[in-house]
Design a protein around this motif. Structure first.
Motif, PDB file in Angstrom:
ATOM      1  N   LYS A  28      -2.950   9.052   3.134  1.00  0.00           N
ATOM      2  CA  LYS A  28      -3.657   8.885   2.034  1.00  0.00           C
ATOM      3  C   LYS A  28      -4.918   7.801   0.976  1.00  0.00           C
ATOM      4  O   LYS A  28      -5.553   7.614   1.577  1.00  0.00           O
ATOM      5  CB  LYS A  28      -4.041  10.790   0.625  1.00  0.00           C
ATOM      6  CG  LYS A  28      -3.908  11.711   1.049  1.00  0.00           C
ATOM      7  CD  LYS A  28      -5.008  12.295   1.942  1.00  0.00           C
ATOM      8  CE  LYS A  28      -4.780  13.400   2.733  1.00  0.00           C
ATOM      9  NZ  LYS A  28      -6.183  13.847   3.608  1.00  0.00           N
ATOM     10  N   ASP A  29      -3.257   7.230   0.955  1.00  0.00           N
ATOM     11  CA  ASP A  29      -3.741   6.646   0.221  1.00  0.00           C
ATOM     12  C   ASP A  29      -3.333   4.904   1.393  1.00  0.00           C
ATOM     13  O   ASP A  29      -4.173   3.709   1.085  1.00  0.00           O
ATOM     14  CB  ASP A  29      -2.903   5.364  -0.879  1.00  0.00           C
ATOM     15  CG  ASP A  29      -0.912   5.629  -0.537  1.00  0.00           C
ATOM     16  OD1 ASP A  29      -0.930   5.545   0.837  1.00  0.00           O
ATOM     17  OD2 ASP A  29      -0.626   4.895  -0.927  1.00  0.00           O
ATOM     18  N   GLY A  30      -3.620   4.922   2.078  1.00  0.00           N
ATOM     19  CA  GLY A  30      -3.552   4.405   3.135  1.00  0.00           C
ATOM     20  C   GLY A  30      -2.952   2.804   3.021  1.00  0.00           C
ATOM     21  O   GLY A  30      -3.221   1.524   3.712  1.00  0.00           O
ATOM     22  N   MET A  31      -2.038   2.690   2.597  1.00  0.00           N
ATOM     23  CA  MET A  31      -0.539   2.214   2.834  1.00  0.00           C
ATOM     24  C   MET A  31       0.830   2.587   3.439  1.00  0.00           C
ATOM     25  O   MET A  31       0.960   3.344   3.354  1.00  0.00           O
ATOM     26  CB  MET A  31      -0.505   1.927   1.257  1.00  0.00           C
ATOM     27  CG  MET A  31      -1.540   1.228   0.385  1.00  0.00           C
ATOM     28  SD  MET A  31      -1.275   0.785  -1.892  1.00  0.00           S
ATOM     29  CE  MET A  31      -1.099   2.515  -2.167  1.00  0.00           C
ATOM     30  N   TRP A  32       1.367   0.329   3.917  1.00  0.00           N
ATOM     31  CA  TRP A  32       2.721   0.930   4.248  1.00  0.00           C
ATOM     32  C   TRP A  32       2.809   0.019   3.908  1.00  0.00           C
ATOM     33  O   TRP A  32       2.317  -1.408   3.404  1.00  0.00           O
ATOM     34  CB  TRP A  32       2.392   0.823   5.988  1.00  0.00           C
ATOM     35  CG  TRP A  32       2.276  -0.154   6.137  1.00  0.00           C
ATOM     36  CD1 TRP A  32       3.067  -1.476   6.882  1.00  0.00           C
ATOM     37  CD2 TRP A  32       0.783  -0.231   6.646  1.00  0.00           C
ATOM     38  NE1 TRP A  32       2.413  -2.317   7.298  1.00  0.00           N
ATOM     39  CE2 TRP A  32       1.049  -2.198   7.043  1.00  0.00           C
ATOM     40  CE3 TRP A  32       0.026  -0.106   6.459  1.00  0.00           C
ATOM     41  CZ2 TRP A  32      -0.463  -2.535   7.634  1.00  0.00           C
ATOM     42  CZ3 TRP A  32      -1.814  -0.962   6.811  1.00  0.00           C
ATOM     43  CH2 TRP A  32      -1.430  -2.439   7.687  1.00  0.00           C
ATOM     44  N   ALA A  33       5.069   0.333   3.599  1.00  0.00           N
ATOM     45  CA  ALA A  33       5.477  -1.244   3.055  1.00  0.00           C
ATOM     46  C   ALA A  33       6.075  -2.727   4.289  1.00  0.00           C
ATOM     47  O   ALA A  33       6.235  -1.559   4.685  1.00  0.00           O
ATOM     48  CB  ALA A  33       6.938  -1.228   1.795  1.00  0.00           C
ATOM     49  N   ASP A  34       6.342  -4.185   4.351  1.00  0.00           N
ATOM     50  CA  ASP A  34       6.814  -4.602   4.959  1.00  0.00           C
ATOM     51  C   ASP A  34       8.078  -4.724   4.732  1.00  0.00           C
ATOM     52  O   ASP A  34       9.021  -4.191   3.969  1.00  0.00           O
ATOM     53  CB  ASP A  34       6.059  -6.329   4.821  1.00  0.00           C
ATOM     54  CG  ASP A  34       5.867  -6.584   4.248  1.00  0.00           C
ATOM     55  OD1 ASP A  34       6.665  -5.802   3.226  1.00  0.00           O
ATOM     56  OD2 ASP A  34       5.555  -7.427   3.738  1.00  0.00           O
ATOM     57  N   LYS A  35       8.613  -5.014   4.862  1.00  0.00           N
ATOM     58  CA  LYS A  35      10.019  -5.758   4.930  1.00  0.00           C
ATOM     59  C   LYS A  35      10.466  -5.759   3.825  1.00  0.00           C
ATOM     60  O   LYS A  35      11.971  -6.300   3.352  1.00  0.00           O
ATOM     61  CB  LYS A  35      10.570  -6.615   6.186  1.00  0.00           C
ATOM     62  CG  LYS A  35      12.377  -7.232   6.142  1.00  0.00           C
ATOM     63  CD  LYS A  35      12.351  -8.020   7.053  1.00  0.00           C
ATOM     64  CE  LYS A  35      14.077  -8.033   7.318  1.00  0.00           C
ATOM     65  NZ  LYS A  35      14.614  -8.847   7.969  1.00  0.00           N
ATOM     66  N   ASP A  36      10.038  -7.075   2.755  1.00  0.00           N
ATOM     67  CA  ASP A  36      10.019  -7.297   2.099  1.00  0.00           C
ATOM     68  C   ASP A  36       9.234  -6.351   0.171  1.00  0.00           C
ATOM     69  O   ASP A  36       9.890  -7.017  -0.612  1.00  0.00           O
ATOM     70  CB  ASP A  36       9.539  -9.668   1.911  1.00  0.00           C
ATOM     71  CG  ASP A  36      10.173  -9.906   2.268  1.00  0.00           C
ATOM     72  OD1 ASP A  36      11.239 -10.054   2.796  1.00  0.00           O
ATOM     73  OD2 ASP A  36       9.227 -10.883   2.962  1.00  0.00           O
ATOM     74  N   GLY A  37       9.140  -5.225   1.235  1.00  0.00           N
ATOM     75  CA  GLY A  37       8.813  -4.322   0.575  1.00  0.00           C
ATOM     76  C   GLY A  37       7.352  -4.661  -0.495  1.00  0.00           C
ATOM     77  O   GLY A  37       6.786  -3.552  -0.887  1.00  0.00           O
ATOM     78  N   LYS A  38       6.497  -5.612   0.845  1.00  0.00           N
ATOM     79  CA  LYS A  38       5.235  -5.734  -0.218  1.00  0.00           C
ATOM     80  C   LYS A  38       4.282  -4.672   0.267  1.00  0.00           C
ATOM     81  O   LYS A  38       4.709  -4.622   1.665  1.00  0.00           O
ATOM     82  CB  LYS A  38       4.708  -7.264   0.707  1.00  0.00           C
ATOM     83  CG  LYS A  38       5.141  -8.038   0.058  1.00  0.00           C
ATOM     84  CD  LYS A  38       4.299  -8.993   0.352  1.00  0.00           C
ATOM     85  CE  LYS A  38       4.888 -10.800   0.031  1.00  0.00           C
ATOM     86  NZ  LYS A  38       5.808 -11.435   1.356  1.00  0.00           N
TER      87      LYS A  38
END
Length: 136
Positions: free
Chosen positions: A79-89
């Motif tokens: 729903k918010d369209g977000m995911w995290a990368d390896k560094d947590g961004k």
């Protein structure tokens, strides 16, 4: 002198046309048709992410909406369209660009080269058409 330059130009063009490209050869053996540097176009368009030690799979639909799955079979819209990368961004797509935030979404900046690192060290990037490319 002019004939020498023309001859050298012709030789350069022939050498360039016959250049050996090991990435393209290796890619063609596994059914991948396009190579961009060390990146290969993803066949299924999915990438890995991790949250709280659990692996999630992500993909975009034709409208650039984000979907997630834990098994690669059952998909739900993020729903918010977000995911995290390896560094947590946190990463998201907006205004036809790829953005990330290192402060939990308070401020956002465009991701350089639209490239990010997955949880196991692999690299992903989108091209201008939102096709996914992978470098493992």
């Amino acid at each position: 002198m002019k004939k020498t330059l023309i001859a050298l130009s012709a030789i350069c063009m022939m050498l360039g046309a016959n250049a050996y490209t090991p990435h393209a050869t290796a890619a063609s053996k596994v059914g991948i048709t396009s190579v961009n540097g060390d990146f290969m176009k993803s066949k299924d368009g999915t990438w890995a992410g991790m949250m709280k030690g659990k692996t999630y799979w992500y993909k975009l639909d034709k409208s650039a909406k984000l979907w997630w799955s834990t098994d690669g079979k059952k998909w739900m819209e993020v729903k918010d369209g977000m995911w995290a990368d390896k560094d947590g961004k946190w990463l998201k797509i907006g205004e036809n660009k790829l953005w990330w935030s290192a402060d939990m979404g308070k401020t956002w900046g465009e991701v350089p080269e639209w490239k990010w690192q997955g949880p196991k060290g692999e690299w992903y990037k989108f091209d201008k058409d939102w096709s996914l490319w992978v470098n493992k």
